[in-house]
Design an enzyme around this catalytic site. Structure first.
Site, PDB file in Angstrom:
ATOM      1  N   ASP A 135       0.690  10.630   1.797  1.00 46.56           N
ATOM      2  CA  ASP A 135       0.539   9.730   0.646  1.00 46.56           C
ATOM      3  C   ASP A 135       0.212  10.622  -0.539  1.00 46.56           C
ATOM      4  O   ASP A 135      -0.951  10.793  -0.913  1.00 46.56           O
ATOM      5  CB  ASP A 135      -0.602   8.740   0.959  1.00 46.56           C
ATOM      6  N   ASP A 175       0.654   3.908  -7.490  1.00 45.00           N
ATOM      7  CA  ASP A 175       0.099   5.259  -7.670  1.00 45.00           C
ATOM      8  C   ASP A 175      -0.155   5.542  -9.166  1.00 45.00           C
ATOM      9  O   ASP A 175      -0.784   4.757  -9.835  1.00 45.00           O
ATOM     10  CB  ASP A 175       1.034   6.304  -7.054  1.00 45.00           C
ATOM     11  N   ASP A 218       0.964  -1.199  -5.092  1.00 40.51           N
ATOM     12  CA  ASP A 218       0.220   0.025  -5.404  1.00 40.51           C
ATOM     13  C   ASP A 218       1.241   1.016  -5.957  1.00 40.51           C
ATOM     14  O   ASP A 218       2.061   1.543  -5.209  1.00 40.51           O
ATOM     15  CB  ASP A 218      -0.413   0.514  -4.090  1.00 40.51           C
ATOM     16  N   GLU A 240      -3.087   4.062 -11.084  1.00 42.10           N
ATOM     17  CA  GLU A 240      -4.362   4.776 -11.026  1.00 42.10           C
ATOM     18  C   GLU A 240      -4.364   5.931 -12.013  1.00 42.10           C
ATOM     19  O   GLU A 240      -3.320   6.514 -12.315  1.00 42.10           O
ATOM     20  CB  GLU A 240      -4.614   5.258  -9.590  1.00 42.10           C
ATOM     21  N   ARG A 259      -6.557   1.311 -12.186  1.00 44.94           N
ATOM     22  CA  ARG A 259      -7.448   1.800 -11.128  1.00 44.94           C
ATOM     23  C   ARG A 259      -8.220   3.015 -11.623  1.00 44.94           C
ATOM     24  O   ARG A 259      -7.615   4.002 -12.064  1.00 44.94           O
ATOM     25  CB  ARG A 259      -6.602   2.136  -9.902  1.00 44.94           C
ATOM     26  N   SER A 318       0.807  -1.221   0.000  1.00 43.30           N
ATOM     27  CA  SER A 318       0.000   0.000   0.000  1.00 43.30           C
ATOM     28  C   SER A 318       0.846   1.280   0.000  1.00 43.30           C
ATOM     29  O   SER A 318       1.720   1.464   0.848  1.00 43.30           O
ATOM     30  CB  SER A 318      -0.888  -0.027   1.255  1.00 43.30           C
ATOM     31  N   GLY A 319       0.525   2.165  -0.942  1.00 45.54           N
ATOM     32  CA  GLY A 319       1.204   3.462  -0.971  1.00 45.54           C
ATOM     33  C   GLY A 319       0.935   4.248   0.295  1.00 45.54           C
ATOM     34  O   GLY A 319       1.827   4.913   0.841  1.00 45.54           O
ATOM     35  N   LYS A 355      -0.043  12.619  -7.249  1.00 44.00           N
ATOM     36  CA  LYS A 355      -1.384  12.282  -6.767  1.00 44.00           C
ATOM     37  C   LYS A 355      -1.536  12.661  -5.278  1.00 44.00           C
ATOM     38  O   LYS A 355      -0.556  12.990  -4.601  1.00 44.00           O
ATOM     39  CB  LYS A 355      -1.666  10.787  -6.971  1.00 44.00           C
ATOM     40  N   HIS A 377     -12.511   2.273  -7.496  1.00 45.40           N
ATOM     41  CA  HIS A 377     -12.399   2.818  -6.150  1.00 45.40           C
ATOM     42  C   HIS A 377     -13.560   3.752  -5.834  1.00 45.40           C
ATOM     43  O   HIS A 377     -14.043   4.471  -6.719  1.00 45.40           O
ATOM     44  CB  HIS A 377     -11.070   3.552  -5.982  1.00 45.40           C
ATOM     45  N   ASN A 427      -3.794  11.032  -1.810  1.00 44.75           N
ATOM     46  CA  ASN A 427      -4.601   9.887  -1.380  1.00 44.75           C
ATOM     47  C   ASN A 427      -6.079  10.142  -1.655  1.00 44.75           C
ATOM     48  O   ASN A 427      -6.597  11.244  -1.455  1.00 44.75           O
ATOM     49  CB  ASN A 427      -4.366   9.623   0.116  1.00 44.75           C
TER      50      ASN A 427
HETATM   51  C1  SPV Z   1      -3.416   2.646  -0.591  1.00 44.99           C
HETATM   52  O1  SPV Z   1      -3.548   1.799   0.280  1.00 44.99           O
HETATM   53  O2  SPV Z   1      -2.403   3.314  -0.704  1.00 44.99           O
HETATM   54  C2  SPV Z   1      -4.471   2.852  -1.554  1.00 44.99           C
HETATM   55  C3  SPV Z   1      -5.833   2.609  -1.157  1.00 44.99           C
HETATM   56  O3  SPV Z   1      -4.191   3.314  -2.623  1.00 44.99           O
HETATM   57  S1  SPV Z   1      -6.480   4.073  -0.622  1.00 44.99           S
HETATM   58  O4  SPV Z   1      -5.753   4.538   0.503  1.00 44.99           O
HETATM   59  O5  SPV Z   1      -7.841   3.704  -0.301  1.00 44.99           O
HETATM   60  O6  SPV Z   1      -6.446   5.021  -1.705  1.00 44.99           O
HETATM   61 MG    MG Z   2      -2.350   4.193  -2.722  1.00 43.33          MG
END
Ligand code: SPV
Ligand code: MG
Length: 553
Positions: free
Chosen positions: A60, A89, A87, A116, A160, A48-49, A122, A191, A124
């Site tokens: 993020d 991004d 992930d 994505e 995404r 996960s980012g 980007k 999403h 979050n």
């Molecule tokens: C992440 O976990 O970094 C995601 C999911 O991309 S979210 O945080 O829901 O965007």
């Molecule tokens: Mg992410």
């Protein structure tokens, strides 16, 4: 050697896609968090980012670089055998960055990546405000480039769709999803940040299962796995629950510690054993015992004889090896020095007051005939247990550790430590173990061996003290071959000299170590020596004990 049928992580992920109705990916940010996910039997990891950024305590928001995310994903991948979906991004920039990203993540063994359709940099998806989307063409280009870049057919690239996050609506989301599948994406991560699963439900319905769908129900947890399966959603991502759990429990425990210290905290934390298991310490230990070469050096210390003369009054019923010098028994000092030079097994032969010799981590062998038989008997009862290089030592020696170092440098098969100070010392009344070696007699302190390859010619207490040029201090080194010579020579004389004079001894059973060494020399083997000048004492009399106590060695 057993070779397992090797599957890449991408192949594993593809297999899961075939075999599982719902694949659960759980968010992680490093090896440890990934390992915990694996231990709880989830099918895969979401690198996960958000979690990786949080682990660096930065937003993020494309703050960390591709290398940071790749290193984190690789550490997760190394720690587990389940596949990782990273992930990635926006792909860290435009199409050129995506091409580099695919090359690197695939080469690192990551099963698949997800990019994505937002603009770089980007933010979050749950952060209100700036959620700018790339054009469909631009993002489809990234997918095409990524798919053309991958080296193996199994590597997975998910697209995404952030149209619902950006508020562009259902129609736009469907349009984008279709375009990305047309461009070659292996699945669509749709999403939503809605608190209810309704918009996901309607998207799924309209999608008609054209390609695998992935959802991330962080904001709509009411959507059950059962319903997901029914809706034919292929993958669910529980994106950040691990790190949020960790932060909560760390907060609780740290708050407890600020108030109460660490007393009574143990029930709130895992035991160290669990930490070592997570590190795979037990496996390391197993490998170590299988593959790490063991130090073959062993040591045999003879401490069977009892004290004689004035020292006896002083020692009481203590064996000399256990007499204390500044709080440490003589034997303990020897063990310390030998361990410093990597002696593995240390065997101590006990006899007199054996129960008083009780230092830990050594092997004891008891010589019940210590009173009747000669000193060599104490070594003889250990010989069969030895099968490699060993150091031999009298138990009543106090010596400078550097002597061991010098002795261990010897490449010879049998090496005795010889003190040249005897030449300045000939007036003493005692009968030490004297030696005559090759080389000239020249008194005075010398620290270099007189001639390379010097040999011992004679050894014994009774040899002519004017011809002797050194004193054997009671320390010797036998190589593997030296040990074989010792065993062979001892065997060759044990019967023959059972009842006959054996060098300075009445017979073989009362032989001293010196007698056997003399026999080795007489049978034509080389007995070498290293020479030292003082820096040792044999605590066999009270005067020497006093000297040792004062540090006069
Ligand atoms: C992440 O976990 O970094 C995601 C999911 O991309 S979210 O945080 O829901 O965007
Ligand atoms: Mg992410």
């Amino acid at each position: 050697m057993i070779y397992h049928i090797y599957m890449t992580k991408s192949q594993k992920l593809r297999k899961l896609f075939k075999e599982k109705s719902l694949i659960r990916l759980v968010g992680a940010h490093n090896g440890l968090s990934a390992k915990l996910v694996e231990r709880h039997n989830f099918e895969g990891i979401w690198a996960s980012g958000l979690e990786v950024s949080t682990s660096y305590a930065v937003p993020d928001a494309s703050i960390l670089t591709m290398s940071d995310y790749l290193a984190a994903a690789a550490s997760m991948n190394d720690a587990v055998s389940i596949p990782i979906v990273a992930d990635c991004d926006t792909g860290y920039g435009n199409v050129n960055n995506v091409i580099q990203m695919v090359k690197r993540f695939e080469a690192a063994g990551i099963a698949g990546v997800c990019i994505e359709d937002k603009l770089f940099p980007k933010v979050n998806s749950y952060i209100p405000g700036r959620q700018e989307l790339a054009s469909i063409n631009e993002f489809a280009g990234k997918i095409m480039a990524g798919k053309e870049t991958q080296n193996t057919k199994d590597f997975i690239i998910f697209a995404r769709v952030e149209a619902l996050i950006a508020g562009w609506g259902q129609e736009e989301a469907l349009k984008r999803a279709n375009a990305y599948i047309d461009a070659g994406a292996d699945g669509i991560f749709i999403h939503s940040k809605s608190s209810q699963p309704d918009e996901i439900r309607s998207f799924v319905k309209a999608w008609k299962n054209r390609a695998p769908l992935i959802v991330c129900p962080t904001s709509y947890p009411s959507l059950t796995e059962r319903e997901m399966k029914k809706m034919k959603i292929k993958t669910v991502i529980y994106a950040n629950h691990g790190i949020r759990a960790a932060v909560k429990n760390m907060n609780t425990v740290l708050a407890h510690i600020t108030k109460h210290g660490i007393t009574k905290v143990d029930s709130q934390i895992v035991p160290m054993k669990e930490i070592f298991e997570l590190q795979e310490m037990p496996k390391m230990k197993e490998d170590e015992s299988k593959y790490l070469p063991k130090d073959k050096l062993t040591a045999v210390i003879l401490a069977a004889g009892g004290p004689k003369g004035k020292i006896k009054t002083f020692a009481g019923d203590l064996p000399i090896a256990m007499l204390s010098l500044k709080g440490e028994p003589i034997l303990f000092r020897q063990i310390k020095a030998l361990r410093k030079y990597k002696a593995g097994e240390i065997t101590v032969v006990r006899g007199y007051q054996k129960e008083k010799i009780n230092l830990p981590d050594v092997t004891y062998i008891d010589n019940k005939d210590y009173n009747k038989l000669g000193m060599f008997h104490s070594l003889k009862i250990v010989l069969d247990k030895l099968n490699d290089k060993f150091i031999f030592s009298y138990g009543d020696l106090v010596y400078d550790e550097s002597i061991i170092k010098k002795l261990l440098e010897s490449q010879e098969d049998i090496t005795l430590v010889v003190d040249k100070a005897w030449l300045d010392n000939r007036s003493v009344k005692e009968r030490p173990d004297l030696v005559k070696t090759t080389g000239k007699i020249a008194p005075g302190p010398r620290f270099l061996q007189l001639e390379a390859g010097g040999k011992v010619l004679k050894i014994g207490k009774k040899i002519d003290r004017n011809k002797a040029n050194g004193e054997f201090i009671g320390l010797a080194l036998f190589s593997k071959k030296g040990l074989e010579i010792l065993k062979k020579v001892a065997k060759s004389v044990s019967n023959k000299f059972k009842n006959r004079k054996f060098h300075e001894a009445e017979n073989f059973t009362s032989a001293h170590f010196n007698d056997v060494i003399q026999e080795i020399i007489n049978q034509g083997y080389k007995v070498s020596f290293i020479d030292i000048y003082k820096s040792w004492l044999d605590v066999d009399n009270f005067q020497n004990y006093q000297k040792a106590w004062k540090g006069e060695i």
